[in-house]
Design an enzyme around this catalytic site. Sequence first.
Site, PDB file in Angstrom:
ATOM      1  N   HIS A  12      -8.148   5.447  -4.048  1.00  0.00           N
ATOM      2  CA  HIS A  12      -7.857   6.364  -2.952  1.00  0.00           C
ATOM      3  C   HIS A  12      -6.366   6.586  -2.734  1.00  0.00           C
ATOM      4  O   HIS A  12      -5.926   7.695  -2.431  1.00  0.00           O
ATOM      5  CB  HIS A  12      -8.505   5.839  -1.662  1.00  0.00           C
ATOM      6  CG  HIS A  12      -8.124   4.440  -1.285  1.00  0.00           C
ATOM      7  ND1 HIS A  12      -7.863   4.058   0.008  1.00  0.00           N
ATOM      8  CD2 HIS A  12      -7.963   3.306  -2.035  1.00  0.00           C
ATOM      9  CE1 HIS A  12      -7.565   2.772   0.057  1.00  0.00           C
ATOM     10  NE2 HIS A  12      -7.620   2.303  -1.169  1.00  0.00           N
ATOM     11  N   ARG A  13      -5.564   5.543  -2.891  1.00  0.00           N
ATOM     12  CA  ARG A  13      -4.127   5.675  -2.606  1.00  0.00           C
ATOM     13  C   ARG A  13      -3.399   6.486  -3.682  1.00  0.00           C
ATOM     14  O   ARG A  13      -2.409   7.152  -3.392  1.00  0.00           O
ATOM     15  CB  ARG A  13      -3.497   4.304  -2.409  1.00  0.00           C
ATOM     16  CG  ARG A  13      -4.172   3.516  -1.287  1.00  0.00           C
ATOM     17  CD  ARG A  13      -3.238   2.665  -0.491  1.00  0.00           C
ATOM     18  NE  ARG A  13      -3.970   1.917   0.539  1.00  0.00           N
ATOM     19  CZ  ARG A  13      -4.291   2.392   1.732  1.00  0.00           C
ATOM     20  NH1 ARG A  13      -3.933   3.620   2.070  1.00  0.00           N
ATOM     21  NH2 ARG A  13      -4.960   1.653   2.597  1.00  0.00           N
ATOM     22  N   LYS A  53     -12.953   6.144   0.550  1.00  0.00           N
ATOM     23  CA  LYS A  53     -12.828   4.689   0.680  1.00  0.00           C
ATOM     24  C   LYS A  53     -12.107   4.304   1.967  1.00  0.00           C
ATOM     25  O   LYS A  53     -12.429   3.300   2.598  1.00  0.00           O
ATOM     26  CB  LYS A  53     -12.088   4.133  -0.532  1.00  0.00           C
ATOM     27  CG  LYS A  53     -11.912   2.619  -0.550  1.00  0.00           C
ATOM     28  CD  LYS A  53     -11.207   2.194  -1.828  1.00  0.00           C
ATOM     29  CE  LYS A  53     -10.883   0.714  -1.827  1.00  0.00           C
ATOM     30  NZ  LYS A  53     -12.076  -0.154  -1.853  1.00  0.00           N
ATOM     31  N   ASP A  77       0.810  -1.222   0.000  1.00  0.00           N
ATOM     32  CA  ASP A  77       0.000   0.000   0.000  1.00  0.00           C
ATOM     33  C   ASP A  77       0.840   1.267   0.000  1.00  0.00           C
ATOM     34  O   ASP A  77       0.348   2.353  -0.327  1.00  0.00           O
ATOM     35  CB  ASP A  77      -0.946   0.017   1.199  1.00  0.00           C
ATOM     36  CG  ASP A  77      -2.110  -0.942   1.036  1.00  0.00           C
ATOM     37  OD1 ASP A  77      -2.367  -1.377  -0.101  1.00  0.00           O
ATOM     38  OD2 ASP A  77      -2.774  -1.257   2.046  1.00  0.00           O
TER      39      ASP A  77
END
Length: 423
Positions: free
Chosen positions: A383-384, A409, A312
């Site tokens: 979102h990231r 999110k 992530d």
Amino acid sequence: MIEIETKKIKNCEISVPGSKSYTHRILIASALSDGICSINNALKSEDTLITINALQQMGIKIEADGNRFIIHGANGDFKHTKEPVYLGNSGTSMRLLTAIASLGKGRFVFTGTKRMKERPIQDLLDALIQMGSSAHSVNNNGYPPVAIKGGDLKGGKITINCETSSQYLSAILLTAPFTKPFFKQGLEINVIKGPVSRPYIDMTVDVMENFGIEIIRDKYNYFKVQQGQKYRAGSYLVEPDCSQAGYFWGVAAITGACIKVKGITKDSHQGDVHFTGLLEKMGCKVLYEKDGISVTGGSLSGIEADMADMPDMVPTLAVISAFAKGITVIKNVKHLKAKESDRLTSVTNELSKMGIETKLTDTGLAIKGGMPHGAEISTYKDHRIAMSFAIAGLKVPGIFIKDEKCVEKSFPNFWKVFSGLHK
């Protein structure tokens, strides 16, 4: 679409929401418990609300009071749902709920967005089938929607392939205490490939142990859970999210500011806490304290980083690398192609718009630091991508983030916290 303001960032302390990964797992463990559970500092975001709504459809009573949830556990007794359960693009919800639905009564169908229907799940279904579950891909292609007929899961020995996602193993582990006796050996799980993202397995084990479940393991290769154990009802606290903290540590890295994220310690089971170590290698100063971790930016240099256990954080590291001298090589993250977007391609495309030379490799990225310029950043409903590229706008004028609401999110108040860095 919003434009990021390029301003001097002050030294500051900030707070981030509760961990998304822990919130999902504690919600599900609470639903599996034998009583009433209280979850404090839970993340209330699009993804976790998807899990909550799905559990409610499956007969679990849940009450919300701000970031506190009261879950009435049903000890694995989930009720049949007449309508398909919609899980958006929450991969964690899809995988964990698919497994625990095997404990319920009747038939369950889980579906989601167009992108969700492109995200693999067959290896999890194969593991459930070995346990006696009737689980299959509705379109027989190894992707959602999936259909599960609840019933008795048997113990014994199974194998599982986790080279695409560690969530397959987490899902099976969560169901394991409910398997029926098979020569009194419980459920034994042999991991034949992978797993990727290993710290997320540690988080699952951590949650299960906190709920009173004993697990025998040999690193990440073998796990054994004796059946008949019960998830213990009680009060549980969700620690702050290290993935979300990473964006603010990243701001410190490229601006030279000192930013402390409160409530996170180096002892966290979240793999992303080790992102600070990478920033230290790049030239930042890191201070680990009892009440948080602070990062102070410095002169950045490219590094080589194996990100298999911190997938992530790849978009964040990639954006920071655009401001570093030399080349940063990110390795062992082939599984990022199956996330909310194909994150390797997404990052490459958007860094290229900013004038940064980026090369896709077989398993990752190579980024040559330079002089980034302004650009309109496409977020791919991811979102990231949105939060990572917002960092660049604090240093480079003319960065616009499209579809900025996609951050809901996982971090609904991201833009409020982010804008507060200027003040």
